[in-house]
Structures are given as C-alpha cells and as structure tokens.
Design a protein around this motif. Structure first.
Motif, PDB file in Angstrom:
ATOM      1  N   THR A 135      -0.236  -2.407  10.783  1.00  0.00           N
ATOM      2  CA  THR A 135      -1.138  -2.389   9.629  1.00  0.00           C
ATOM      3  C   THR A 135      -0.807  -3.590   8.731  1.00  0.00           C
ATOM      4  O   THR A 135       0.262  -4.197   8.845  1.00  0.00           O
ATOM      5  N   THR A 136      -1.742  -3.910   7.841  1.00  0.00           N
ATOM      6  CA  THR A 136      -1.543  -5.057   6.952  1.00  0.00           C
ATOM      7  C   THR A 136      -1.713  -4.644   5.499  1.00  0.00           C
ATOM      8  O   THR A 136      -2.503  -3.745   5.183  1.00  0.00           O
ATOM      9  N   CYS A 180      -2.077  -6.317   1.396  1.00  0.00           N
ATOM     10  CA  CYS A 180      -2.246  -7.463   0.515  1.00  0.00           C
ATOM     11  C   CYS A 180      -1.655  -7.078  -0.839  1.00  0.00           C
ATOM     12  O   CYS A 180      -2.146  -6.155  -1.492  1.00  0.00           O
ATOM     13  N   VAL A 192       4.904  -3.209   8.283  1.00  0.00           N
ATOM     14  CA  VAL A 192       3.627  -3.613   7.677  1.00  0.00           C
ATOM     15  C   VAL A 192       3.650  -5.127   7.474  1.00  0.00           C
ATOM     16  O   VAL A 192       4.599  -5.671   6.906  1.00  0.00           O
ATOM     17  N   GLU A 193       2.602  -5.790   7.937  1.00  0.00           N
ATOM     18  CA  GLU A 193       2.496  -7.232   7.755  1.00  0.00           C
ATOM     19  C   GLU A 193       1.886  -7.506   6.383  1.00  0.00           C
ATOM     20  O   GLU A 193       0.825  -6.960   6.071  1.00  0.00           O
ATOM     21  N   THR A 194       2.558  -8.317   5.562  1.00  0.00           N
ATOM     22  CA  THR A 194       2.166  -8.424   4.157  1.00  0.00           C
ATOM     23  C   THR A 194       1.786  -9.839   3.759  1.00  0.00           C
ATOM     24  O   THR A 194       2.542 -10.779   4.009  1.00  0.00           O
ATOM     25  N   GLU A 221       3.640 -13.282   4.658  1.00  0.00           N
ATOM     26  CA  GLU A 221       3.164 -13.985   5.859  1.00  0.00           C
ATOM     27  C   GLU A 221       2.169 -15.092   5.502  1.00  0.00           C
ATOM     28  O   GLU A 221       2.033 -16.071   6.218  1.00  0.00           O
ATOM     29  N   ALA A 233      -7.322  -6.172   4.623  1.00  0.00           N
ATOM     30  CA  ALA A 233      -6.090  -5.398   4.457  1.00  0.00           C
ATOM     31  C   ALA A 233      -6.317  -3.897   4.632  1.00  0.00           C
ATOM     32  O   ALA A 233      -7.353  -3.364   4.253  1.00  0.00           O
ATOM     33  N   ASP A 234      -5.319  -3.216   5.222  1.00  0.00           N
ATOM     34  CA  ASP A 234      -5.335  -1.751   5.274  1.00  0.00           C
ATOM     35  C   ASP A 234      -4.868  -1.158   3.940  1.00  0.00           C
ATOM     36  O   ASP A 234      -5.239  -0.040   3.597  1.00  0.00           O
TER      37      ASP A 234
END
Ligand code: NDP
Length: 307
Positions: free
Chosen positions: A135-136, A138, A158-160, A174, A189-190
């Motif tokens: 999941t991402t 923001c 979580v990719e941020t 990222e 974004a999720d």
C-alpha cells in the motif's frame, strides 16, 4: 534573559501532572514552581499548554505542544516575548498512533472492537481485510511528525511519499511533491495523512477538491490540526463514499461536539487529540526546557524558537 523564576502553568495537566515536570526541572539553578493564571506575571519564564494574557509580562514562554497556532505570534514579537515550541519530540508517538490507524483499517480492528462492545461475533466480509505491504501513503508535512510517521509505517511495508512547501527530497520519503502539486501527490495514495502546522496557508488545505481527487478506496488521516481540513467537506465526502474512511485526532471544535456525524460513522476512527500521548511526555518537554535554560546561561540562541 536573566532567569530567576520558571513557572509550570497548570494547563499542562491536560498532558501530564505539572508537578512531574517541576520535579524533573528541579536540577536547574532557578526557582521552579507550578503556577496558576494569577501567578504567571511573577515569573521570568513559563512552560504552558494554553495562552493567557499574563504571558505578555513574561520574557520566555515554552509551549508543551509543537503547534503554536493558539498563541498570538505577532503580538508576542511586538511585546518582546520569546516563544519556543516542543517540535522534535512527537515523531515516534504520533508515528505509532498513525500505524495503529492504518492497521485498524487494514485488519478491520475498529469494526471488530465496535462489534465486541455489543457482544456481536461478526467477521469481516471476505474481501474487506488486507495487509499493509504494497500500500502507499502520502504524508503532507515532512517535519518531526511526517518523518516519524514515514519511519514507523515504512517498517510495516507502506511505501511513503511526502509533500512540503518545496519538492526537495528527504531520505524518509520515496518521492517528494511541492504542496502546489497536492492534488497530484494524493491521487494514487491508499492513505493520505495530514501532518502540517496550521498556518494561514494550510487552513482548509484539505477541502472538496482534495477529497474528490483521492481514490474511493483511500483513507484520510488527520493528526495535524482540525482547521487544515474543511470538516463539512470531509463529512460530505465520507457520506458520499468518495473516500473509504478517516482517522481523526483533531477537529475544528474540540472536544468534538456530541452532535457531530463523525462519531457515528463505521469507517471513521475518532481519537481525542491524543496521538502524541506518552507517559514520558513530561521528560521529553523537560529535556527541551533544560537545554534552553543552558543556552540562555551561555548566551546562546534558544532552540525551537518560533518568536
Ligand atoms: P515541524 O515544524 O517539524 O514540521 C512541519 C513541516 O510542515 C515542515 O517540515 C514543513 O516543511 C511543512 N510545512 C510547513 N508549511 C507547509 C505548507 N504550507 N505546506 C506543506 N508543508 C508545509 O512540526 P511537527 O512535525 O513537529 O508538527 C507539525 C504539526 O502537527 C504541529 O504544528 C501541530 O499542529 C501538529 N501536531 C499534532 C499533534 C497531535 O497530538 N495530534 C502532536 C504534535 C504536532 P517545509 O519547511 O519543507 O515546507
């Protein structure tokens, strides 16, 4: 500034017992006492949560919060009152709270806790629960809070990405967007997470346009200040299913009025402006205050100075 008397204003008891901080600061070579409103004027410096008119008679005010939107900054500057804040201490606490919100939504814990209070044995629908890796998020505001959040949720996979005034990158994120590109930054974004200070430019930053731009499966999180969100627009977006849900620690009016529809919504988690709470809070504030008293003694500039 010649420091003789440092007051701990009783309003800090919203966060910790004033006497705990007074004891922590008793190592200082100044008189430290817990003071009520009438006793503020007799102090050279005051540690406080709330604003009082009598603070204009003090040389240095330290806010136990990072957000200083409740203080009259310009009037302090004109009156020659120095103001310092408590930014720098909330990264881990708020980061863990935000991780808790994300885990609640992903693992459906908020839903199951709600069922449990009514003794209902109710499992999630087969396609409701998910896991966080992949999941991402923001994060809007990339200071102490933003970086702490990125650090903790990053450890959960979580990719941020971040949003700040410039698009200058930071190692915790990222990718970085300038706030002028907010709508582009939040579109995929999720989780969209507000962690900006409340200023004239961030007031109402998250309004109808932002919620329209978010994915309908996305969750909105606010750990900043209530007024960075247009609350009626958020309620509309939630009711219309434009976004999946929200976790809110701060509100336009606090405590959140009993009549607010936010209390009743299944996919809304309400917490009482407590994202940064920890039993170590008085120690963290104590360290900031001791450091600044040392700076004053050595004739150095105050750390965390706002005014
Ligand atoms: P910091 O000063 O460390 O960080 C604020 C960040 O916001 C900066 O990195 C800044 O980045 C960015 N920023 C400032 N203005 C804008 C803007 N117009 N648009 C986008 N980004 C902006 O503060 P903290 O992280 O310690 O705290 C942030 C806020 O969170 C506090 O002011 C407070 O209101 C709230 N807070 C809430 C808590 C709670 O209990 N819920 C606890 C602690 C804080 P740059 O300079 O690069 O633009």
């Amino acid at each position: 500034v010649e420091l003789e008397r440092l007051g701990i204003q009783q309003s800090v008891d919203a966060i910790f017992p004033p006497a705990e901080l007074a004891t922590d600061l008793s190592v200082l070579p100044v008189e430290v006492t817990v003071v009520d409103e009438a006793e503020i004027a007799g102090c050279d410096a005051v540690v406080t949560r709330n604003h009082f008119e009598a603070l204009f008679d003090v040389e240095w005010v330290h806010s136990t919060q990072a957000g200083v939107d409740r203080f009259p900054l310009e009037a302090f500057a004109e009156a020659g009152v120095a103001l310092t804040n408590s930014t720098g201490i909330h990264g881990r606490t708020v980061g863990e709270t935000v991780a808790g919100y994300l885990l609640a939504f992903a693992r459906r814990l908020h839903d199951q806790l709600a069922s449990a209070t009514e003794r209902r044995w109710e499992r999630p629908a087969w396609d409701e629960a998910f896991t966080l890796p992949g999941t991402t998020a923001c994060v809007v505001g990339t200071g102490t809070l933003g970086r702490g959040i990125a650090d903790v949720i990053g450890s959960l996979g979580v990719e941020t990405v971040g949003v700040r005034r410039s698009d200058e990158p930071l190692p915790e994120f990222e990718a970085m967007y300038a706030v002028a590109d907010l709508e582009r930054a939040i579109a995929d974004a999720d989780f969209v997470i507000a962690a900006v200070p409340l200023t004239e430019t961030t007031r109402g930053l998250f309004g109808a346009a932002a919620f329209e731009r978010m994915r309908s499966e996305a969750y909105f999180v606010n750990v900043a200040r209530g007024a960075v969100v247009d609350e009626p627009a958020l309620i509309d977006a939630l009711e219309a299913g434009q976004i999946a849900g929200a976790a809110l620690d701060v509100f336009e009016t606090e405590p959140l009025p009993e009549a607010s529809p936010l209390w009743e919504m299944d996919e809304v988690v309400v917490t009482p402006h407590a994202a940064a709470y920890t039993r170590d809070y008085y120690r963290d504030v104590g360290e900031l205050v001791r450091d600044n008293v040392g700076r004053l003694e050595r004739g150095e500039a105050l750390a965390n100075r706002v005014v």
